[in-house]
Scaffold this motif. Sequence first.
Motif, mmCIF file in Angstrom:
data_model
loop_
_atom_site.group_PDB
_atom_site.id
_atom_site.type_symbol
_atom_site.label_atom_id
_atom_site.label_comp_id
_atom_site.label_asym_id
_atom_site.label_seq_id
_atom_site.Cartn_x
_atom_site.Cartn_y
_atom_site.Cartn_z
ATOM 1 N N ARG A 1 -5.861 -21.969 -11.407
ATOM 2 C CA ARG A 1 -6.094 -20.942 -10.389
ATOM 3 C C ARG A 1 -7.596 -20.737 -10.180
ATOM 4 O O ARG A 1 -8.337 -20.575 -11.146
ATOM 5 C CB ARG A 1 -5.468 -19.625 -10.823
ATOM 6 C CG ARG A 1 -3.975 -19.681 -10.928
ATOM 7 C CD ARG A 1 -3.447 -18.420 -11.608
ATOM 8 N NE ARG A 1 -2.012 -18.465 -11.731
ATOM 9 C CZ ARG A 1 -1.375 -19.026 -12.750
ATOM 10 N NH1 ARG A 1 -2.048 -19.562 -13.740
ATOM 11 N NH2 ARG A 1 -0.064 -19.041 -12.785
ATOM 12 N N PRO A 2 -8.055 -20.706 -8.942
ATOM 13 C CA PRO A 2 -9.477 -20.458 -8.689
ATOM 14 C C PRO A 2 -9.918 -19.093 -9.204
ATOM 15 O O PRO A 2 -9.224 -18.096 -9.024
ATOM 16 C CB PRO A 2 -9.574 -20.514 -7.163
ATOM 17 C CG PRO A 2 -8.381 -21.290 -6.723
ATOM 18 C CD PRO A 2 -7.310 -20.988 -7.721
ATOM 19 N N PHE A 3 -11.052 -19.069 -9.852
ATOM 20 C CA PHE A 3 -11.644 -17.838 -10.393
ATOM 21 C C PHE A 3 -13.146 -17.956 -10.161
ATOM 22 O O PHE A 3 -13.800 -18.811 -10.748
ATOM 23 C CB PHE A 3 -11.340 -17.731 -11.893
ATOM 24 C CG PHE A 3 -11.634 -16.387 -12.471
ATOM 25 C CD1 PHE A 3 -10.604 -15.568 -12.908
ATOM 26 C CD2 PHE A 3 -12.938 -15.925 -12.600
ATOM 27 C CE1 PHE A 3 -10.868 -14.327 -13.451
ATOM 28 C CE2 PHE A 3 -13.210 -14.684 -13.132
ATOM 29 C CZ PHE A 3 -12.175 -13.886 -13.564
ATOM 30 N N TYR A 4 -13.682 -17.098 -9.289
ATOM 31 C CA TYR A 4 -15.080 -17.220 -8.900
ATOM 32 C C TYR A 4 -15.788 -15.871 -8.965
ATOM 33 O O TYR A 4 -15.161 -14.816 -8.923
ATOM 34 C CB TYR A 4 -15.203 -17.754 -7.466
ATOM 35 C CG TYR A 4 -14.453 -19.034 -7.210
ATOM 36 C CD1 TYR A 4 -14.588 -20.133 -8.056
ATOM 37 C CD2 TYR A 4 -13.611 -19.162 -6.117
ATOM 38 C CE1 TYR A 4 -13.903 -21.309 -7.814
ATOM 39 C CE2 TYR A 4 -12.928 -20.338 -5.863
ATOM 40 C CZ TYR A 4 -13.077 -21.412 -6.717
ATOM 41 O OH TYR A 4 -12.401 -22.576 -6.481
ATOM 42 N N ALA A 5 -17.114 -15.958 -9.014
ATOM 43 C CA ALA A 5 -17.954 -14.760 -8.929
ATOM 44 C C ALA A 5 -19.118 -15.070 -7.996
ATOM 45 O O ALA A 5 -19.755 -16.115 -8.124
ATOM 46 C CB ALA A 5 -18.470 -14.354 -10.301
ATOM 47 N N PHE A 6 -19.370 -14.159 -7.072
ATOM 48 C CA PHE A 6 -20.518 -14.298 -6.184
ATOM 49 C C PHE A 6 -21.596 -13.337 -6.660
ATOM 50 O O PHE A 6 -21.339 -12.145 -6.853
ATOM 51 C CB PHE A 6 -20.126 -13.968 -4.733
ATOM 52 C CG PHE A 6 -21.291 -14.045 -3.790
ATOM 53 C CD1 PHE A 6 -21.837 -15.268 -3.432
ATOM 54 C CD2 PHE A 6 -21.857 -12.892 -3.274
ATOM 55 C CE1 PHE A 6 -22.922 -15.343 -2.574
ATOM 56 C CE2 PHE A 6 -22.942 -12.954 -2.416
ATOM 57 C CZ PHE A 6 -23.471 -14.185 -2.057
ATOM 58 N N ILE A 7 -22.795 -13.866 -6.884
ATOM 59 C CA ILE A 7 -23.929 -13.050 -7.311
ATOM 60 C C ILE A 7 -24.858 -12.917 -6.100
ATOM 61 O O ILE A 7 -25.518 -13.886 -5.722
ATOM 62 C CB ILE A 7 -24.701 -13.705 -8.481
ATOM 63 C CG1 ILE A 7 -23.774 -14.119 -9.601
ATOM 64 C CG2 ILE A 7 -25.835 -12.804 -8.948
ATOM 65 C CD1 ILE A 7 -23.196 -13.026 -10.419
ATOM 66 N N PRO A 8 -24.900 -11.741 -5.481
ATOM 67 C CA PRO A 8 -25.801 -11.572 -4.334
ATOM 68 C C PRO A 8 -27.238 -11.363 -4.808
ATOM 69 O O PRO A 8 -27.480 -10.858 -5.897
ATOM 70 C CB PRO A 8 -25.258 -10.302 -3.657
ATOM 71 C CG PRO A 8 -24.643 -9.528 -4.769
ATOM 72 C CD PRO A 8 -24.107 -10.540 -5.745
ATOM 73 N N THR A 9 -28.183 -11.770 -3.969
ATOM 74 C CA THR A 9 -29.589 -11.563 -4.312
ATOM 75 C C THR A 9 -29.911 -10.074 -4.351
ATOM 76 O O THR A 9 -30.673 -9.618 -5.197
ATOM 77 C CB THR A 9 -30.498 -12.281 -3.297
ATOM 78 O OG1 THR A 9 -30.162 -13.669 -3.334
ATOM 79 C CG2 THR A 9 -31.958 -12.115 -3.636
ATOM 80 N N LYS A 10 -29.317 -9.324 -3.442
ATOM 81 C CA LYS A 10 -29.493 -7.867 -3.409
ATOM 82 C C LYS A 10 -28.164 -7.231 -3.797
ATOM 83 O O LYS A 10 -27.144 -7.518 -3.195
ATOM 84 C CB LYS A 10 -29.883 -7.393 -2.007
ATOM 85 C CG LYS A 10 -31.110 -8.048 -1.444
ATOM 86 C CD LYS A 10 -32.359 -7.501 -2.050
ATOM 87 C CE LYS A 10 -33.576 -8.079 -1.326
ATOM 88 N NZ LYS A 10 -34.721 -8.171 -2.158
ATOM 89 N N GLY A 11 -28.173 -6.376 -4.790
ATOM 90 C CA GLY A 11 -26.941 -5.720 -5.219
ATOM 91 C C GLY A 11 -26.950 -5.500 -6.718
ATOM 92 O O GLY A 11 -27.756 -6.066 -7.444
ATOM 93 N N GLU A 12 -26.032 -4.676 -7.157
ATOM 94 C CA GLU A 12 -25.993 -4.283 -8.565
ATOM 95 C C GLU A 12 -24.834 -4.883 -9.348
ATOM 96 O O GLU A 12 -24.689 -4.622 -10.526
ATOM 97 C CB GLU A 12 -25.905 -2.744 -8.664
ATOM 98 C CG GLU A 12 -27.094 -2.029 -8.065
ATOM 99 C CD GLU A 12 -28.374 -2.315 -8.830
ATOM 100 O OE1 GLU A 12 -28.339 -2.330 -10.066
ATOM 101 O OE2 GLU A 12 -29.399 -2.539 -8.165
#
Length: 160
Positions: A100-111
């Motif tokens: 199963r796909p499991f991802y995390a997006f890390i934005p440049t701006k954000g907490e």
Amino acid sequence: MNRRELLSKAGATGVLMTAAGAALKTDPVSAATGAESSKLFVPPDRLAPATFDRLPLSWHKERFRTLQGRLEQAGYDGIFLTDQWNIVYFTGLFHTNTERPFYAFIPTKGEHPVWFFPALDRDLVHSWWYEDGQMYFDYPNVAGAMPNESRISGAGRSKA
């Protein structure tokens, strides 16, 4: 070897072991627990065992901020993490890699990271560092259904 020879040899061995113990001048308690012999293999270091089993969230948040800084320097808006170990390192969420796909997006701006995860891992994600994300229900033939939210697809129901 018959029984009598076995017992006599075992008795002789016991006498030798008793004599060896007396020669080493060990008390019966340390001989029974192995405290004296353990000193032969492990030097005393006065270290206590850890009282935790993982790094604190604050450590992972620092890795998260460091990555954000590098993304900003390179001119990126964020990074999409798909590798299990990158997700663990930058977010601290220990998950099991499955089909199963499991991802995390890390934005440049954000907490916080933005998660994309299967419903199977809902409690895992929500119990760690969850602020935003998208959960998907991965059972086939249930387009638009989310049984955990009491939404069940009309497909497959009989009309009576």
